[in-house]
Scaffold this motif. Structure first.
Motif, PDB file in Angstrom:
ATOM      1  N   GLN A  15       0.966  -1.236  -0.029  1.00 20.53           N
ATOM      2  CA  GLN A  15       0.061  -0.061  -0.082  1.00 20.53           C
ATOM      3  C   GLN A  15       0.777   1.164  -0.056  1.00 20.53           C
ATOM      4  OE1 GLN A  15      -2.782  -0.172   3.567  1.00 20.53           O
ATOM      5  NE2 GLN A  15      -4.562  -0.250   1.762  1.00 20.53           N
ATOM      6  N   LEU A  16       0.433   2.193  -0.604  1.00 21.70           N
ATOM      7  CA  LEU A  16       1.035   3.425  -0.727  1.00 21.70           C
ATOM      8  C   LEU A  16      -0.385   4.375  -0.427  1.00 21.70           C
ATOM      9  CD1 LEU A  16       3.539   3.544  -3.875  1.00 21.70           C
ATOM     10  CD2 LEU A  16       4.047   3.461  -1.161  1.00 21.70           C
ATOM     11  N   VAL A  17      -0.121   5.451   0.671  1.00 19.06           N
ATOM     12  CA  VAL A  17      -1.286   6.106   0.771  1.00 19.06           C
ATOM     13  C   VAL A  17      -0.960   7.464   1.198  1.00 19.06           C
ATOM     14  CG1 VAL A  17      -3.231   6.558   2.463  1.00 19.06           C
ATOM     15  CG2 VAL A  17      -2.409   4.081   2.098  1.00 19.06           C
ATOM     16  N   GLU A  18      -1.430   8.378   0.168  1.00 18.31           N
ATOM     17  CA  GLU A  18      -0.964   9.721   0.201  1.00 18.31           C
ATOM     18  C   GLU A  18      -1.936  10.477   0.952  1.00 18.31           C
ATOM     19  OE1 GLU A  18      -0.672   8.618  -4.361  1.00 18.31           O
ATOM     20  OE2 GLU A  18      -1.922   8.159  -2.395  1.00 18.31           O
ATOM     21  N   SER A  19      -1.484  11.537   1.507  1.00 22.38           N
ATOM     22  CA  SER A  19      -2.484  12.603   2.360  1.00 22.38           C
ATOM     23  C   SER A  19      -1.668  13.945   2.513  1.00 22.38           C
ATOM     24  CB  SER A  19      -2.529  12.044   3.757  1.00 22.38           C
ATOM     25  OG  SER A  19      -1.293  12.109   4.399  1.00 22.38           O
ATOM     26  N   GLY A  20      -2.241  14.816   2.611  1.00 22.70           N
ATOM     27  CA  GLY A  20      -1.919  16.183   2.833  1.00 22.70           C
ATOM     28  C   GLY A  20      -2.227  17.274   1.822  1.00 22.70           C
ATOM     29  N   GLY A  21      -3.127  16.778   0.886  1.00 16.97           N
ATOM     30  CA  GLY A  21      -3.530  17.884  -0.137  1.00 16.97           C
ATOM     31  C   GLY A  21      -4.696  18.620   0.243  1.00 16.97           C
ATOM     32  N   GLY A  22      -4.992  19.545  -0.672  1.00 15.49           N
ATOM     33  CA  GLY A  22      -5.983  20.421  -0.280  1.00 15.49           C
ATOM     34  C   GLY A  22      -6.029  21.841  -1.251  1.00 15.49           C
ATOM     35  N   TYR A  81       7.996   2.010 -12.171  1.00 16.83           N
ATOM     36  CA  TYR A  81       7.185   2.306 -10.624  1.00 16.83           C
ATOM     37  C   TYR A  81       5.989   1.111 -10.782  1.00 16.83           C
ATOM     38  CZ  TYR A  81      10.135   6.300 -10.263  1.00 16.83           C
ATOM     39  OH  TYR A  81      10.950   7.299  -9.945  1.00 16.83           O
ATOM     40  N   ASP A  82       6.249   0.051  -9.654  1.00 15.76           N
ATOM     41  CA  ASP A  82       5.360  -1.124  -9.681  1.00 15.76           C
ATOM     42  C   ASP A  82       4.077  -0.565  -8.856  1.00 15.76           C
ATOM     43  OD1 ASP A  82       7.983  -3.589  -9.154  1.00 15.76           O
ATOM     44  OD2 ASP A  82       6.907  -2.647 -11.051  1.00 15.76           O
ATOM     45  N   TYR A  83       4.341   0.176  -7.748  1.00 16.53           N
ATOM     46  CA  TYR A  83       3.211   0.453  -6.929  1.00 16.53           C
ATOM     47  C   TYR A  83       3.036   2.003  -6.925  1.00 16.53           C
ATOM     48  CZ  TYR A  83       4.887  -4.043  -5.246  1.00 16.53           C
ATOM     49  OH  TYR A  83       5.468  -5.115  -4.970  1.00 16.53           O
ATOM     50  N   TRP A  84       1.544   2.371  -6.827  1.00  9.86           N
ATOM     51  CA  TRP A  84       0.898   3.713  -6.898  1.00  9.86           C
ATOM     52  C   TRP A  84       0.075   3.809  -5.968  1.00  9.86           C
ATOM     53  CZ3 TRP A  84       2.372   7.097 -10.685  1.00  9.86           C
ATOM     54  CH2 TRP A  84       3.557   6.581 -11.567  1.00  9.86           C
ATOM     55  N   GLY A  85       0.066   5.126  -5.159  1.00 15.10           N
ATOM     56  CA  GLY A  85      -1.042   5.525  -4.282  1.00 15.10           C
ATOM     57  C   GLY A  85      -2.261   5.762  -5.127  1.00 15.10           C
ATOM     58  N   GLN A  86      -3.323   6.287  -4.397  1.00 17.91           N
ATOM     59  CA  GLN A  86      -4.558   6.543  -5.108  1.00 17.91           C
ATOM     60  C   GLN A  86      -4.793   7.851  -5.305  1.00 17.91           C
ATOM     61  OE1 GLN A  86      -4.093   6.447  -1.778  1.00 17.91           O
ATOM     62  NE2 GLN A  86      -5.052   8.411  -1.070  1.00 17.91           N
ATOM     63  N   GLY A  87      -3.760   8.828  -4.852  1.00 19.97           N
ATOM     64  CA  GLY A  87      -3.515  10.145  -5.327  1.00 19.97           C
ATOM     65  C   GLY A  87      -4.482  11.331  -4.187  1.00 19.97           C
ATOM     66  N   THR A  88      -3.970  12.230  -3.995  1.00 23.24           N
ATOM     67  CA  THR A  88      -4.390  13.484  -3.466  1.00 23.24           C
ATOM     68  C   THR A  88      -4.397  14.727  -4.233  1.00 23.24           C
ATOM     69  OG1 THR A  88      -4.209  14.486  -0.987  1.00 23.24           O
ATOM     70  CG2 THR A  88      -2.256  14.141  -2.381  1.00 23.24           C
ATOM     71  N   GLN A  89      -5.495  15.420  -4.193  1.00 19.27           N
ATOM     72  CA  GLN A  89      -5.645  16.648  -4.761  1.00 19.27           C
ATOM     73  C   GLN A  89      -5.283  17.536  -4.277  1.00 19.27           C
ATOM     74  OE1 GLN A  89      -7.501  17.013  -8.000  1.00 19.27           O
ATOM     75  NE2 GLN A  89      -6.603  19.233  -7.878  1.00 19.27           N
ATOM     76  N   VAL A  90      -4.356  18.478  -5.078  1.00 25.55           N
ATOM     77  CA  VAL A  90      -3.912  19.870  -4.549  1.00 25.55           C
ATOM     78  C   VAL A  90      -4.314  20.813  -5.544  1.00 25.55           C
ATOM     79  CG1 VAL A  90      -1.621  21.097  -4.558  1.00 25.55           C
ATOM     80  CG2 VAL A  90      -1.670  18.613  -3.793  1.00 25.55           C
ATOM     81  N   THR A  91      -5.014  21.709  -5.174  1.00 25.46           N
ATOM     82  CA  THR A  91      -5.672  22.716  -5.720  1.00 25.46           C
ATOM     83  C   THR A  91      -4.838  24.242  -5.214  1.00 25.46           C
ATOM     84  OG1 THR A  91      -7.488  21.999  -5.968  1.00 25.46           O
ATOM     85  CG2 THR A  91      -7.594  23.796  -6.608  1.00 25.46           C
ATOM     86  N   VAL A  92      -4.413  25.102  -6.269  1.00 25.18           N
ATOM     87  CA  VAL A  92      -3.761  26.261  -6.032  1.00 25.18           C
ATOM     88  C   VAL A  92      -4.645  27.324  -6.446  1.00 25.18           C
ATOM     89  CG1 VAL A  92      -1.607  27.777  -5.729  1.00 25.18           C
ATOM     90  CG2 VAL A  92      -1.574  25.267  -5.953  1.00 25.18           C
ATOM     91  N   SER A  93      -5.064  28.338  -5.720  1.00 24.93           N
ATOM     92  CA  SER A  93      -5.987  29.352  -6.321  1.00 24.93           C
ATOM     93  C   SER A  93      -5.086  30.610  -6.557  1.00 24.93           C
ATOM     94  CB  SER A  93      -7.283  29.599  -5.311  1.00 24.93           C
ATOM     95  OG  SER A  93      -6.713  30.104  -4.323  1.00 24.93           O
ATOM     96  N   SER A  94      -5.601  31.413  -7.679  1.00 23.36           N
ATOM     97  CA  SER A  94      -4.604  32.511  -7.859  1.00 23.36           C
ATOM     98  C   SER A  94      -5.210  33.793  -7.186  1.00 23.36           C
ATOM     99  CB  SER A  94      -4.747  32.753  -9.439  1.00 23.36           C
ATOM    100  OG  SER A  94      -6.145  32.891  -9.870  1.00 23.36           O
TER     101      SER A  94
END
Length: 128
Positions: free
Chosen positions: A3-10, A115-128
């Motif tokens: 498992q690869l678990v990403e976190s911290g996006g926003g 790269y064999d293993y991948w996480g599910q991804g975390t969304q990063v949104t940067v507003s202007s």
């Protein structure tokens, strides 16, 4: 189970910072290079940064050099991506991925293979 678990996006304003985490389990952490990729809508996935090898060598895409820092905590099997001075063009889903050191080619760290293993991804949104 691997498992690869990403976190911290926003959501963050331009110029702000975020720190992404990638928690790994199910494989021997030190035997793998860990990379961050990102994919924005309508664009191809691109390599952002990577850390790997016995010496923990780091690699960065030109677009993030000087703004992003990758690091690892081997005791926690976790890789971090500190992102500073964020820009709207950094908006994307960020994925972490793991590649066995035995197949890792330093000059090609930014390619999806091996790269064999991948996480599910975390969304990063940067507003202007």
């Amino acid at each position: 189970e691997v498992q690869l678990v990403e976190s911290g996006g926003g959501l963050v304003q331009a110029g702000g910072s975020l720190r992404l985490s990638c928690a790994a389990s199910g494989f021997t952490f030190r035997d793998y290079a860990i990379a961050w990729f990102r994919q924005a809508p309508g664009k191809e996935r691109e390599g952002v940064s990577c850390i790997g090898g016995r010496l923990g060598t780091t690699y960065y895409a030109d677009s993030v050099k000087g703004r992003f820092t990758i690091s690892s905590d081997n005791a926690k099997n976790t890789v971090y991506l500190q992102m500073n001075t964020l820009k709207p063009e950094d908006t994307a889903v960020y994925y972490c991925a793991a590649a066995p050191i035995s197949l890792f080619v330093r000059g090609l760290w930014f390619r999806s293979y091996p790269y064999d293993y991948w996480g599910q991804g975390t969304q990063v949104t940067v507003s202007s």
